[in-house]
Design a protein around this motif. Structure first.
Motif, PDB file in Angstrom:
ATOM      1  N   ASP A 272       0.666  -1.567  -0.428  1.00  0.00           N
ATOM      2  CA  ASP A 272       2.047  -2.002  -0.373  1.00  0.00           C
ATOM      3  C   ASP A 272       2.871  -0.854  -0.937  1.00  0.00           C
ATOM      4  O   ASP A 272       2.361  -0.044  -1.717  1.00  0.00           O
ATOM      5  CB  ASP A 272       2.258  -3.277  -1.176  1.00  0.00           C
ATOM      6  CG  ASP A 272       3.452  -4.089  -0.671  1.00  0.00           C
ATOM      7  OD1 ASP A 272       4.255  -3.544   0.122  1.00  0.00           O
ATOM      8  OD2 ASP A 272       3.592  -5.251  -1.073  1.00  0.00           O
TER       9      ASP A 272
ATOM     10  N   ARG B 283      -5.644  -0.561   2.402  1.00  0.00           N
ATOM     11  CA  ARG B 283      -4.662  -1.641   2.360  1.00  0.00           C
ATOM     12  C   ARG B 283      -3.739  -1.275   1.211  1.00  0.00           C
ATOM     13  O   ARG B 283      -4.197  -0.855   0.144  1.00  0.00           O
ATOM     14  CB  ARG B 283      -5.324  -2.992   2.087  1.00  0.00           C
ATOM     15  CG  ARG B 283      -6.099  -3.516   3.271  1.00  0.00           C
ATOM     16  CD  ARG B 283      -6.553  -4.949   3.065  1.00  0.00           C
ATOM     17  NE  ARG B 283      -5.481  -5.892   2.774  1.00  0.00           N
ATOM     18  CZ  ARG B 283      -4.625  -6.391   3.677  1.00  0.00           C
ATOM     19  NH1 ARG B 283      -4.712  -6.025   4.930  1.00  0.00           N
ATOM     20  NH2 ARG B 283      -3.695  -7.265   3.326  1.00  0.00           N
TER      21      ARG B 283
ATOM     22  N   TYR C  98      -0.105  -4.076   3.886  1.00  0.00           N
ATOM     23  CA  TYR C  98      -0.169  -3.148   5.013  1.00  0.00           C
ATOM     24  C   TYR C  98      -1.524  -2.455   5.101  1.00  0.00           C
ATOM     25  O   TYR C  98      -2.225  -2.331   4.112  1.00  0.00           O
ATOM     26  CB  TYR C  98       0.935  -2.097   4.897  1.00  0.00           C
ATOM     27  CG  TYR C  98       2.306  -2.707   4.789  1.00  0.00           C
ATOM     28  CD1 TYR C  98       2.949  -3.200   5.914  1.00  0.00           C
ATOM     29  CD2 TYR C  98       2.941  -2.811   3.563  1.00  0.00           C
ATOM     30  CE1 TYR C  98       4.206  -3.770   5.815  1.00  0.00           C
ATOM     31  CE2 TYR C  98       4.202  -3.382   3.457  1.00  0.00           C
ATOM     32  CZ  TYR C  98       4.823  -3.859   4.583  1.00  0.00           C
ATOM     33  OH  TYR C  98       6.066  -4.437   4.489  1.00  0.00           O
TER      34      TYR C  98
ATOM     35  N   MET D 289       0.599   4.295   9.346  1.00  0.00           N
ATOM     36  CA  MET D 289       0.443   2.857   9.566  1.00  0.00           C
ATOM     37  C   MET D 289       0.117   2.587  11.025  1.00  0.00           C
ATOM     38  O   MET D 289       0.282   3.464  11.884  1.00  0.00           O
ATOM     39  CB  MET D 289       1.724   2.138   9.142  1.00  0.00           C
ATOM     40  CG  MET D 289       2.014   2.297   7.660  1.00  0.00           C
ATOM     41  SD  MET D 289       3.627   1.662   7.133  1.00  0.00           S
ATOM     42  CE  MET D 289       3.480  -0.066   7.517  1.00  0.00           C
TER      43      MET D 289
END
Length: 99
Positions: free
Chosen positions: A73, A71, A27, A46
């Motif tokens: 997770d 970036r 993500y 996000m």
């Protein structure tokens, strides 16, 4: 010979307990300072507008800073209440700053 095998096995097990490689960071988001709202601090927003409130880090050496693009997770911690009125409480599994 047995000592070498034992050491090899121990090293393999120790290596398996590290945080996931950066390539698993799926993500992208921006770090925002929400400290003006009671119970908030730095959150990650996000691209789809979802707000994440990080409360745990698999890699505690990473420091969030307002304005960073990252970036990452995450794993949602559904059993933890949010102090930030809106936003999912998460554990950050991997994270890196993007340029």
């Amino acid at each position: 010979m047995k000592t070498v095998r034992l050491l090899t096995v121990l090293i393999i097990f120790a290596a398996c307990k590290t945080s996931p490689p950066i390539s698993t960071c799926r993500y992208t988001g921006e770090v925002k300072d929400m400290s003006g709202i009671d119970g908030c601090g730095l959150v990650i927003t996000m691209k789809d507008g979802t707000t994440l409130q990080p409360v745990e880090f698999a890699n505690p050496g990473f420091t969030l800073k307002a304005g960073q693009t990252v970036r990452f997770d995450f794993m949602e911690l559904k059993d933890r209440p949010s102090n930030c009125m809106g936003g999912r409480v998460v554990r950050i599994e991997c994270i890196q700053e993007t340029k």
